[in-house]
Design a protein around this motif. Structure first.
Motif, PDB file in Angstrom:
ATOM      1  N   ILE A   1       0.686  -1.213  -0.066  1.00 35.91           N
ATOM      2  CA  ILE A   1       0.135   0.093  -0.047  1.00 35.91           C
ATOM      3  C   ILE A   1       0.940   1.258  -0.036  1.00 35.91           C
ATOM      4  O   ILE A   1       0.715   2.261  -0.823  1.00 35.91           O
ATOM      5  N   LEU A   2       1.857   1.257   0.848  1.00 41.56           N
ATOM      6  CA  LEU A   2       2.942   2.353   0.692  1.00 41.56           C
ATOM      7  C   LEU A   2       3.573   2.572  -0.631  1.00 41.56           C
ATOM      8  O   LEU A   2       3.619   3.641  -0.834  1.00 41.56           O
ATOM      9  N   THR A   3       3.970   1.475  -1.154  1.00 35.78           N
ATOM     10  CA  THR A   3       4.714   1.659  -2.606  1.00 35.78           C
ATOM     11  C   THR A   3       3.750   2.162  -3.674  1.00 35.78           C
ATOM     12  O   THR A   3       4.349   2.442  -4.820  1.00 35.78           O
ATOM     13  N   GLU A   4       2.344   2.107  -3.371  1.00 36.26           N
ATOM     14  CA  GLU A   4       1.444   2.780  -4.290  1.00 36.26           C
ATOM     15  C   GLU A   4       1.974   4.207  -4.535  1.00 36.26           C
ATOM     16  O   GLU A   4       1.329   4.773  -5.576  1.00 36.26           O
ATOM     17  N   ASP A   5       2.479   4.785  -3.688  1.00 38.90           N
ATOM     18  CA  ASP A   5       2.720   6.236  -3.651  1.00 38.90           C
ATOM     19  C   ASP A   5       4.167   6.577  -4.060  1.00 38.90           C
ATOM     20  O   ASP A   5       5.315   6.225  -3.533  1.00 38.90           O
ATOM     21  N   ASP A   6       4.200   7.145  -5.196  1.00 41.78           N
ATOM     22  CA  ASP A   6       5.539   7.733  -5.841  1.00 41.78           C
ATOM     23  C   ASP A   6       6.514   8.458  -4.706  1.00 41.78           C
ATOM     24  O   ASP A   6       7.451   8.544  -4.830  1.00 41.78           O
ATOM     25  N   GLY A   7       5.513   9.385  -4.121  1.00 40.39           N
ATOM     26  CA  GLY A   7       6.389  10.226  -3.060  1.00 40.39           C
ATOM     27  C   GLY A   7       7.147   9.449  -2.088  1.00 40.39           C
ATOM     28  O   GLY A   7       8.526   9.543  -1.579  1.00 40.39           O
ATOM     29  N   PHE A   8       6.590   8.441  -1.766  1.00 42.82           N
ATOM     30  CA  PHE A   8       7.070   7.524  -0.697  1.00 42.82           C
ATOM     31  C   PHE A   8       8.341   6.877  -1.307  1.00 42.82           C
ATOM     32  O   PHE A   8       9.352   6.575  -0.696  1.00 42.82           O
ATOM     33  N   ASN A   9       7.979   6.306  -2.567  1.00 39.53           N
ATOM     34  CA  ASN A   9       9.007   5.720  -3.347  1.00 39.53           C
ATOM     35  C   ASN A   9      10.390   6.439  -3.416  1.00 39.53           C
ATOM     36  O   ASN A   9      11.580   5.809  -3.367  1.00 39.53           O
ATOM     37  N   ARG A  10      10.154   7.692  -3.620  1.00 35.69           N
ATOM     38  CA  ARG A  10      11.568   8.534  -3.672  1.00 35.69           C
ATOM     39  C   ARG A  10      12.034   8.809  -2.256  1.00 35.69           C
ATOM     40  O   ARG A  10      13.130   8.749  -2.263  1.00 35.69           O
ATOM     41  N   SER A  11      11.091   9.107  -1.224  1.00 33.09           N
ATOM     42  CA  SER A  11      11.418   9.714  -0.108  1.00 33.09           C
ATOM     43  C   SER A  11      12.452   8.771   0.789  1.00 33.09           C
ATOM     44  O   SER A  11      13.305   8.903   1.423  1.00 33.09           O
ATOM     45  N   ILE A  12      11.963   7.579   0.395  1.00 32.49           N
ATOM     46  CA  ILE A  12      12.791   6.207   1.367  1.00 32.49           C
ATOM     47  C   ILE A  12      14.268   5.992   0.913  1.00 32.49           C
ATOM     48  O   ILE A  12      14.895   5.666   1.608  1.00 32.49           O
ATOM     49  N   HIS A  13      14.526   6.418  -0.407  1.00 37.35           N
ATOM     50  CA  HIS A  13      16.200   6.546  -0.818  1.00 37.35           C
ATOM     51  C   HIS A  13      16.733   7.712  -0.144  1.00 37.35           C
ATOM     52  O   HIS A  13      18.147   7.851  -0.173  1.00 37.35           O
ATOM     53  N   GLU A  14      16.155   8.832   0.327  1.00 42.39           N
ATOM     54  CA  GLU A  14      16.755  10.092   1.071  1.00 42.39           C
ATOM     55  C   GLU A  14      17.036   9.805   2.320  1.00 42.39           C
ATOM     56  O   GLU A  14      17.706  10.473   2.894  1.00 42.39           O
ATOM     57  N   VAL A  15      16.420   8.702   3.162  1.00 43.49           N
ATOM     58  CA  VAL A  15      16.607   8.336   4.442  1.00 43.49           C
ATOM     59  C   VAL A  15      17.752   7.831   4.753  1.00 43.49           C
ATOM     60  O   VAL A  15      17.663   6.375   4.156  1.00 43.49           O
ATOM     61  N   ILE A  16      18.717   7.985   5.142  1.00 41.18           N
ATOM     62  CA  ILE A  16      19.978   7.065   5.483  1.00 41.18           C
ATOM     63  C   ILE A  16      20.182   6.840   6.946  1.00 41.18           C
ATOM     64  O   ILE A  16      19.781   7.493   7.981  1.00 41.18           O
ATOM     65  N   LEU A  17      20.157   5.262   6.974  1.00 38.10           N
ATOM     66  CA  LEU A  17      20.026   4.759   8.265  1.00 38.10           C
ATOM     67  C   LEU A  17      21.574   4.294   8.977  1.00 38.10           C
ATOM     68  O   LEU A  17      22.432   3.720   7.905  1.00 38.10           O
ATOM     69  N   LYS A  18      21.699   4.277   9.906  1.00 39.57           N
ATOM     70  CA  LYS A  18      23.024   3.940  10.573  1.00 39.57           C
ATOM     71  C   LYS A  18      23.052   2.611  11.366  1.00 39.57           C
ATOM     72  O   LYS A  18      21.961   2.379  12.181  1.00 39.57           O
TER      73      LYS A  18
END
Length: 670
Positions: A404-421
């Motif tokens: 459901i979340l991946t149906e949204d293009d904004g979500f698909n773009r933003s997840i690659h901008e969040v860097i996790l440690k």
């Protein structure tokens, strides 16, 4: 718990319970009720004591079932409770502990009796036990019948939504939620989904209906606030010394506090720290909310509780709230979001998140706009990562949430901008720094590989691949390990394809001279594998055509394993989709050959980045965008109702049902 256990086992001999279930009618004004309800009892929370309580209750109930049609004592007990609830609000404000304590005890007894009644008789029989006759007057020849079920249901709902939640009202609020669950538990004793039910009818119509939204709102806030009961011993009620009480001096001669911290059920985590933080009211409220939301629609009206869940709005929403929707209400979305993020270890919280994302567009829009989406996505990825420890339903829910979340293009773009440690729970490889998008890809691919080797569930495959496909056009700066795993999965599928092809060929040869057993259906296996392979090729192709210059690591992994793709170039099922992949492999292979031999990894990546800019975009053939949307299957209640009740059966606080009585699901699916 020894003293407690022995006391529970002695319940059938208790003189007050014997009188309640005996042959003599007891007037609701009889002093007997004060004696019956003056007990202190720490509600048992381990399964052994709950089982003892159930067995003791059955013994009392057998006598009550037989005598109640003549005595009406069940009705009298309920009327005693109803009369006391009228003053509960004032009692809470005046800190009248004793009054609230006795009202709680009355409800506790009603709930225990009701649970056994419901497991042993039809709703129609139950209704007869709740029907009482009242003399209209000395000169009247007729009798007036009134059904107490609706009155009790309505009273319980009012208690939940109107009584302020304080230390002294915590237990009675919890008991009211528990009793509503028990009222609805008739579903447990039917194999088929109940579509017509007396209790459902009361809850969806009549006097209960105006409280629908307030009940849903209160249950949601109970979940959000995670209020714990006050510590043991905060409230101790001294027994009268002249013997009264149901469980007089049950624990070493001292009356124990009624308000204790429950630990059974909780939020479904094995971690003791999680259990210590558990809120029995929050846990029980969430279960009731899930049960109500999944009741089947009435023939003439949709389920009002589901309607309320579908339509509530954010308290921060400044738009005009004069809605024509009678079920609309407002709730603090920030608090709701925080609670959902924190509670995802439990099936119940994951199921609530699924329902809200799927059914309430206001919640979905809010969640997708959050700038801290990782707080929600990471717990969902952990569920999938620990797939071996989770039940299949929990894994499905987590996966569908991602879809459901991946149906949204904004979500698909933003997840690659969040860097996790330092993702400590990811054990296969040390991930000191990775984007949320790359981690999501890794976990979904791992789920596919687990499914291929263990469960072989086509539904799981389909949803995993659909989520990857939705994201593929927005893949950005994939981590080298994520890029490798994409190609490794393709390698695994390729080997599986070759193996099945070889088995099919050998089987065919062997069958030419034999008329024995029928052939295994290799054609079907082959068809399924080829569908998955095509989907993987489409995902790789989608990334290359839409964001080639953003993904040097994927091109590197593709070139490193270029031989894998050779066999599919001329395959009729894959020829079209292989054109772009073949072109990219040829183009970059040529540039690497020109650069000479013995190139370092850094130099290869540099050549790939330069080549990505140089490759003319019009040379790559355009395919339709990969987009998959989650659609609930027809008759979703066939899946959700047994699932919800299995959660109630396994997680409800201080509720025990004999597993032999359960018809709705088998114990291993619970």
């Amino acid at each position: 718990m020894g003293a407690n256990s022995s006391s529970i086992s002695e319940l059938p001999e208790n003189e007050y319970l014997q009188k309640l279930s005996g042959s003599e009618p007891i007037s609701e004004n009889d002093p007997f009720w004060n004696q019956l309800l003056s007990f202190s009892f720490t509600t048992p929370t381990n399964s052994a004591d709950l089982k003892l309580l159930e067995e003791a209750t059955i013994s009392v109930c057998k006598s009550l079932v037989e005598k109640n049609p003549r005595t009406g004592n069940l009705g009298s007990l309920i009327k005693v409770f109803l009369s006391r609830t009228k003053e509960l609000k004032i009692s809470a404000e005046c800190q009248n502990h004793l009054f609230i304590w006795q009202a709680h005890n009355a409800l506790f007894i009603i709930c225990c009796l009701l649970k056994v009644f419901i497991s042993r008789m039809s709703e129609e029989e139950l209704q007869l036990h709740f029907t009482y006759e009242e003399k209209a007057g000395p000169s009247s020849y007729g009798t007036e019948c009134e059904d107490l079920i609706e009155e009790l249901l309505c009273c319980l709902i009012q208690l939940i939504v109107e009584i302020p939640l304080l230390d002294i009202t915590y237990s009675i609020s919890l008991e009211a939620v528990t009793t509503l669950i028990v009222f609805l538990s008739c579903q447990l004793f039917h194999k088929e989904i109940l579509r017509e039910s007396i209790i459902h009818r009361y809850l969806m119509h009549g006097r209960c209906l105006p409280y629908t939204s307030r009940l849903v709102k209160t249950l949601l806030y109970n979940f959000i606030r995670q209020e714990r009961s006050s510590p043991p011993g905060t409230h101790v009620f001294q027994q009268q010394t002249n013997g009264g009480g149901l469980l007089y001096r049950i624990a070493s001669g001292v009356a124990t506090g009624l308000w204790t911290v429950f630990t059974l059920g909780g939020v479904g985590s094995k971690a003791s720290a999680q259990l210590e933080q558990c809120s029995p009211l929050a846990s029980q409220s969430l279960l009731l909310l899930l049960v109500l939301a999944n009741l089947t629609d009435a023939p003439d009206t949709p389920n009002p509780y589901r309607q309320a869940i579908m339509s509530f709005k954010n308290t921060q929403d400044n738009t005009d709230f004069s809605s024509s929707n009678t079920h609309a209400f407002q709730i603090n979305f920030n608090s709701l979001y925080t609670a959902l993020c924190e509670q995802q270890k439990s099936d119940q919280a994951t199921l609530l998140l699924y329902m809200l994302l799927h059914q309430n567009s206001n919640v979905r829009t809010y969640v997708l706009a959050r700038t801290d989406i990782e707080n929600l996505v990471l717990p969902i990825l952990e569920i999938l990562y620990h797939v071996e420890e989770r039940n299949s339903h929990h894994v499905y829910m987590a996966l569908i949430i991602l879809l459901i979340l991946t149906e949204d293009d904004g979500f698909n773009r933003s997840i690659h901008e969040v860097i996790l440690k330092n993702i400590t729970w990811y054990a296969e490889r040390v991930l000191t720094e990775i984007s949320l998008g790359s981690l999501l890809i890794l976990v979904v691919i791992r789920t596919i590989q687990y499914n291929m080797t263990r469960t072989r569930d086509k539904y799981l495959h389909t949803n995993c691949l659909a989520a990857l496909a939705n994201m593929s056009a927005q893949f950005r700066l994939l981590h080298q390990y994520a890029a490798q795993r994409i190609i490794s999965l393709f390698s695994l599928l390729s080997k599986k394809h070759n193996k099945v092809l070889e088995q099919a060929t050998q089987s065919l040869r062997g069958s030419l001279g034999s008329n024995d057993s029928p052939l295994p259906d290799y054609a079907q296996d082959l068809n399924v594998i080829e569908e998955v392979i095509r989907m993987m090729l489409e995902i790789i192709n989608s990334c290359l055509t839409n964001s080639l210059h953003h993904n040097p690591n994927l091109v590197y992994a593709l070139l490193y394993k270029r031989d894998l793709f050779e066999q599919f170039r001329t395959h009729p099922s894959f020829q079209d989709i292989m054109q772009n992949i073949d072109l990219v492999i040829s183009f970059f292979s040529s540039r690497l050959e020109q650069a000479g031999a013995e190139l370092s990894v850094e130099r290869v990546l540099e050549i790939i980045k330069q080549g990505a800019v140089a490759l003319p975009k019009d040379r790559l053939r355009k395919f339709p965008e990969l987009k998959f949307k989650y659609v609930e299957e027809e008759q979703p209640e066939e899946f959700f109702i047994p699932y919800v009740w299995s959660l109630v059966y396994n997680s409800a606080v201080a509720l025990y049902w004999n597993p032999r009585d359960i018809q709705l699901f088998t114990m291993d699916s619970g």
